[in-house]
Scaffold this motif. Sequence first.
Motif, PDB file in Angstrom:
ATOM      1  N   GLY A   1       0.855  -1.197   0.000  1.00  0.00           N
ATOM      2  CA  GLY A   1       0.000   0.000   0.000  1.00  0.00           C
ATOM      3  C   GLY A   1       0.882   1.236   0.000  1.00  0.00           C
ATOM      4  O   GLY A   1       0.559   2.247   0.621  1.00  0.00           O
TER       5      GLY A   1
ATOM      6  N   THR B   1       1.387   3.479  -2.058  1.00  0.00           N
ATOM      7  CA  THR B   1       0.867   4.722  -2.636  1.00  0.00           C
ATOM      8  C   THR B   1      -0.069   5.453  -1.682  1.00  0.00           C
ATOM      9  O   THR B   1      -0.414   6.600  -1.914  1.00  0.00           O
ATOM     10  N   GLY B   2      -0.513   4.793  -0.620  1.00  0.00           N
ATOM     11  CA  GLY B   2      -1.554   5.357   0.255  1.00  0.00           C
ATOM     12  C   GLY B   2      -0.992   6.376   1.243  1.00  0.00           C
ATOM     13  O   GLY B   2       0.221   6.569   1.354  1.00  0.00           O
ATOM     14  N   ARG B   3      -1.920   7.026   1.964  1.00  0.00           N
ATOM     15  CA  ARG B   3      -1.524   8.047   2.946  1.00  0.00           C
ATOM     16  C   ARG B   3      -0.598   7.452   4.006  1.00  0.00           C
ATOM     17  O   ARG B   3       0.467   7.992   4.294  1.00  0.00           O
ATOM     18  N   SER B   4      -1.013   6.306   4.567  1.00  0.00           N
ATOM     19  CA  SER B   4      -0.201   5.711   5.635  1.00  0.00           C
ATOM     20  C   SER B   4       1.101   5.161   5.078  1.00  0.00           C
ATOM     21  O   SER B   4       2.156   5.271   5.718  1.00  0.00           O
TER      22      SER B   4
ATOM     23  N   ARG C   1      -0.238  -1.645  -6.668  1.00  0.00           N
ATOM     24  CA  ARG C   1      -0.882  -2.288  -7.814  1.00  0.00           C
ATOM     25  C   ARG C   1      -0.558  -1.618  -9.142  1.00  0.00           C
ATOM     26  O   ARG C   1      -0.753  -2.211 -10.184  1.00  0.00           O
TER      27      ARG C   1
ATOM     28  N   ARG D   1       1.200   5.083 -10.266  1.00  0.00           N
ATOM     29  CA  ARG D   1       0.893   5.634  -8.931  1.00  0.00           C
ATOM     30  C   ARG D   1       2.074   5.431  -7.983  1.00  0.00           C
ATOM     31  O   ARG D   1       2.372   6.264  -7.139  1.00  0.00           O
TER      32      ARG D   1
ATOM     33  N   THR E   1      -0.104  -1.980   4.939  1.00  0.00           N
ATOM     34  CA  THR E   1      -1.048  -0.877   5.157  1.00  0.00           C
ATOM     35  C   THR E   1      -2.302  -1.057   4.299  1.00  0.00           C
ATOM     36  O   THR E   1      -3.033  -0.105   4.076  1.00  0.00           O
ATOM     37  N   ILE E   2      -2.536  -2.287   3.814  1.00  0.00           N
ATOM     38  CA  ILE E   2      -3.701  -2.491   2.935  1.00  0.00           C
ATOM     39  C   ILE E   2      -4.877  -3.044   3.739  1.00  0.00           C
ATOM     40  O   ILE E   2      -4.843  -4.167   4.235  1.00  0.00           O
TER      41      ILE E   2
ATOM     42  N   LEU F   1      -1.110  -2.039  10.360  1.00  0.00           N
ATOM     43  CA  LEU F   1      -1.801  -0.891  10.963  1.00  0.00           C
ATOM     44  C   LEU F   1      -3.214  -1.245  11.391  1.00  0.00           C
ATOM     45  O   LEU F   1      -4.038  -0.345  11.572  1.00  0.00           O
TER      46      LEU F   1
ATOM     47  N   PHE G   1      -1.788   4.935  15.121  1.00  0.00           N
ATOM     48  CA  PHE G   1      -2.326   5.689  16.261  1.00  0.00           C
ATOM     49  C   PHE G   1      -3.363   4.821  16.980  1.00  0.00           C
ATOM     50  O   PHE G   1      -3.307   4.678  18.203  1.00  0.00           O
ATOM     51  N   GLY G   2      -4.303   4.256  16.169  1.00  0.00           N
ATOM     52  CA  GLY G   2      -5.262   3.326  16.736  1.00  0.00           C
ATOM     53  C   GLY G   2      -4.509   2.124  17.276  1.00  0.00           C
ATOM     54  O   GLY G   2      -3.597   1.629  16.634  1.00  0.00           O
TER      55      GLY G   2
HETATM   56  N1  LIG Z   1      -4.311   1.956  13.163  1.00  0.00           N
HETATM   57  C1  LIG Z   1      -4.550   3.195  12.773  1.00  0.00           C
HETATM   58  O1  LIG Z   1      -4.558   4.124  13.562  1.00  0.00           O
HETATM   59  C2  LIG Z   1      -4.749   3.523  11.328  1.00  0.00           C
HETATM   60  C3  LIG Z   1      -4.557   4.817  10.898  1.00  0.00           C
HETATM   61  C4  LIG Z   1      -4.725   5.128   9.547  1.00  0.00           C
HETATM   62  C5  LIG Z   1      -5.154   4.132   8.674  1.00  0.00           C
HETATM   63  N2  LIG Z   1      -5.377   2.880   9.146  1.00  0.00           N
HETATM   64  C6  LIG Z   1      -5.856   1.821   8.232  1.00  0.00           C
HETATM   65  O2  LIG Z   1      -4.816   1.598   7.291  1.00  0.00           O
HETATM   66  C7  LIG Z   1      -5.370   1.320   6.021  1.00  0.00           C
HETATM   67  C8  LIG Z   1      -4.771   2.271   5.003  1.00  0.00           C
HETATM   68  O3  LIG Z   1      -5.181   3.587   5.306  1.00  0.00           O
HETATM   69  P1  LIG Z   1      -4.775   4.788   4.343  1.00  0.00           P
HETATM   70  O4  LIG Z   1      -5.386   5.999   4.931  1.00  0.00           O
HETATM   71  O5  LIG Z   1      -3.326   4.736   4.091  1.00  0.00           O
HETATM   72  O6  LIG Z   1      -5.584   4.391   3.019  1.00  0.00           O
HETATM   73  P2  LIG Z   1      -5.341   4.864   1.517  1.00  0.00           P
HETATM   74  O7  LIG Z   1      -4.661   6.190   1.467  1.00  0.00           O
HETATM   75  O8  LIG Z   1      -6.665   4.705   0.841  1.00  0.00           O
HETATM   76  O9  LIG Z   1      -4.312   3.778   0.940  1.00  0.00           O
HETATM   77  C9  LIG Z   1      -4.717   2.455   0.735  1.00  0.00           C
HETATM   78  C10 LIG Z   1      -3.550   1.731   0.041  1.00  0.00           C
HETATM   79  O10 LIG Z   1      -3.920   0.354  -0.087  1.00  0.00           O
HETATM   80  C11 LIG Z   1      -3.830  -0.015  -1.465  1.00  0.00           C
HETATM   81  N3  LIG Z   1      -4.880  -0.983  -1.763  1.00  0.00           N
HETATM   82  C12 LIG Z   1      -6.207  -0.859  -1.517  1.00  0.00           C
HETATM   83  N4  LIG Z   1      -6.864  -1.980  -1.858  1.00  0.00           N
HETATM   84  C13 LIG Z   1      -5.913  -2.828  -2.338  1.00  0.00           C
HETATM   85  C14 LIG Z   1      -5.940  -4.155  -2.856  1.00  0.00           C
HETATM   86  N5  LIG Z   1      -7.092  -4.844  -2.956  1.00  0.00           N
HETATM   87  N6  LIG Z   1      -4.781  -4.719  -3.252  1.00  0.00           N
HETATM   88  C15 LIG Z   1      -3.613  -4.049  -3.170  1.00  0.00           C
HETATM   89  N7  LIG Z   1      -3.517  -2.793  -2.679  1.00  0.00           N
HETATM   90  C16 LIG Z   1      -4.653  -2.193  -2.272  1.00  0.00           C
HETATM   91  C17 LIG Z   1      -3.980   1.269  -2.263  1.00  0.00           C
HETATM   92  O11 LIG Z   1      -3.311   1.102  -3.480  1.00  0.00           O
HETATM   93  P3  LIG Z   1      -3.760   1.734  -4.886  1.00  0.00           P
HETATM   94  O12 LIG Z   1      -2.938   2.979  -5.099  1.00  0.00           O
HETATM   95  O13 LIG Z   1      -3.401   0.676  -5.865  1.00  0.00           O
HETATM   96  O14 LIG Z   1      -5.241   1.997  -4.798  1.00  0.00           O
HETATM   97  C18 LIG Z   1      -3.262   2.252  -1.348  1.00  0.00           C
HETATM   98  O15 LIG Z   1      -1.878   2.184  -1.546  1.00  0.00           O
HETATM   99  C19 LIG Z   1      -6.906   1.449   6.155  1.00  0.00           C
HETATM  100  O16 LIG Z   1      -7.457   0.178   6.291  1.00  0.00           O
HETATM  101  C20 LIG Z   1      -7.082   2.244   7.426  1.00  0.00           C
HETATM  102  O17 LIG Z   1      -8.280   1.899   8.087  1.00  0.00           O
HETATM  103  C21 LIG Z   1      -5.178   2.551  10.442  1.00  0.00           C
END
Ligand SMILES: NC(=O)c1ccc[n+]([C@@H]2O[C@H](COP(=O)([O-])OP(=O)(O)OC[C@H]3O[C@@H](n4cnc5c(N)ncnc54)[C@H](OP(=O)(O)O)[C@@H]3O)[C@@H](O)[C@H]2O)c1
Length: 397
Positions: free
Chosen positions: A20, A22-25, A45, A49, A111-112, A136, A166-167
């Motif tokens: 993951g 590319t995502g925020r985390s 993926r 990106r 982080t997915i 996470l 954080f969670g």
């Molecule tokens: N514990 C905590 O405090 C905490 C804090 C923040 C987030 N989180 C959790 O961490 C996760 C990520 O959060 P985020 O804010 O970083 O989300 P985000 O910005 O939407 O990033 C999600 C990442 O996962 C990838 N992804 C999504 N579905 C996928 C799949 N089926 N196969 C492969 N890659 C996939 C996306 O890739 P693409 O670019 O290919 O779409 C992207 O890189 C979430 O589940 C969120 O609930 C937990």
Amino acid sequence: MTQDVIDGSAVMGRDVWILGGTGRSGRATATALIERGITPVLVGRDAERLAHAADQVKRATSRGSALDHGTAADHHPSIQPATGCKVLTAPSPQAVATEIQRHRPAVVINTIGPFTTTAPVIARACITAGTDYVDLANDLAAVSAILDLDKAATDAGRTLVTGAGFGVTATESVVVALCAGRVGALDVRVDMVPALEVEAGPIGDALAATLLEGLPGVAGGGRFEGRRYRDGRLVRARIAGEVTHLTLPDGVTVTTASMPLGELMAAQRASQASSVVSSSSEVPGSALVRAIMPLATSVLRWSAVREFAKRRLAKVEVKARAKPREHSWGHARVTWADGTTREGWLRVGEAQQFTGTVPAEVTRRLLEGEGGPGAHTPAALFGAGLAAACGGEYLLD
Ligand SMILES: NC(=O)c1ccc[n+]([C@@H]2O[C@H](COP(=O)([O-])OP(=O)(O)OC[C@H]3O[C@@H](n4cnc5c(N)ncnc54)[C@H](OP(=O)(O)O)[C@@H]3O)[C@@H](O)[C@H]2O)c1
């Protein structure tokens, strides 16, 4: 494009992969790793990106914006910041699992979401490959599924760390700090109060699924029911119940309500208390929401409805939002058998930034051999000092 692409023949024995990427985390974690002198491989993926994300990470690193409270190089003067992420394209979590077996990286940071789907498959691949695993996850089902792999990880001599955001980490750290040197905790309530800056854009598949998957396979109740601990066991509880108004140490007031989060299990394990409730300020505690909740969750029992709702929710655009308060807080209140009660807080800055820093710091410690075989939550493994090393500040009774 400034980053290299991993080719099929590379042997990656000491590498750190961010799934993951590319995502925020993923990006926040990459930046915090680079601040610690560790150059991660961004796994995702889509090659385009990934390239964009690697450039964003490089820019963030060169601005030196990874940490609110000084860089890792400040904490560990021997560490020099690294730069230039490599990238690896893999179309699905199953394909990533295959790549892990092939390349055997040192640590994989997952982080997915939804973690109920991705965590077991990735963690099992890591155990087989001889790789340590960090995620996470913040939902009870995924945290519980990883902790259930304790024996498999111990037998393989590998470390799994779930809840490294954080969670889980913020509230668990306060419980660990309050319970240090004391046994016999009876009753614990934890409240997570994140100050989250929101980027504009669609909610996305991963978050939508996390929100709507419920608690598959969690003991003590149904998939769409809440949970708490009573008499040391997970039992049914109302979602968005136990509403509490808290005054934060900086004088701001917030309302929290119960939510069956990964925090619940981490707080119970850290305190061994028989009665535990986990709550969040992100749960609307209004009477209307409490009335609607059972109806909404009962229709989600049908998988067709759930899939439809996930697709629609994933496309919902959220507006950019500045963080609603200056600090994020983890809070815990512990009552012991002798009647004493202690309360404590962990203060951190923006919750997303802390969520990037914790997995980076956990990974640094794993690379330095400070982990222990088995499946853990972060503060259970590294103690209350972990959150402090990530910029958190304790305010304890
Ligand atoms: N514990 C905590 O405090 C905490 C804090 C923040 C987030 N989180 C959790 O961490 C996760 C990520 O959060 P985020 O804010 O970083 O989300 P985000 O910005 O939407 O990033 C999600 C990442 O996962 C990838 N992804 C999504 N579905 C996928 C799949 N089926 N196969 C492969 N890659 C996939 C996306 O890739 P693409 O670019 O290919 O779409 C992207 O890189 C979430 O589940 C969120 O609930 C937990």
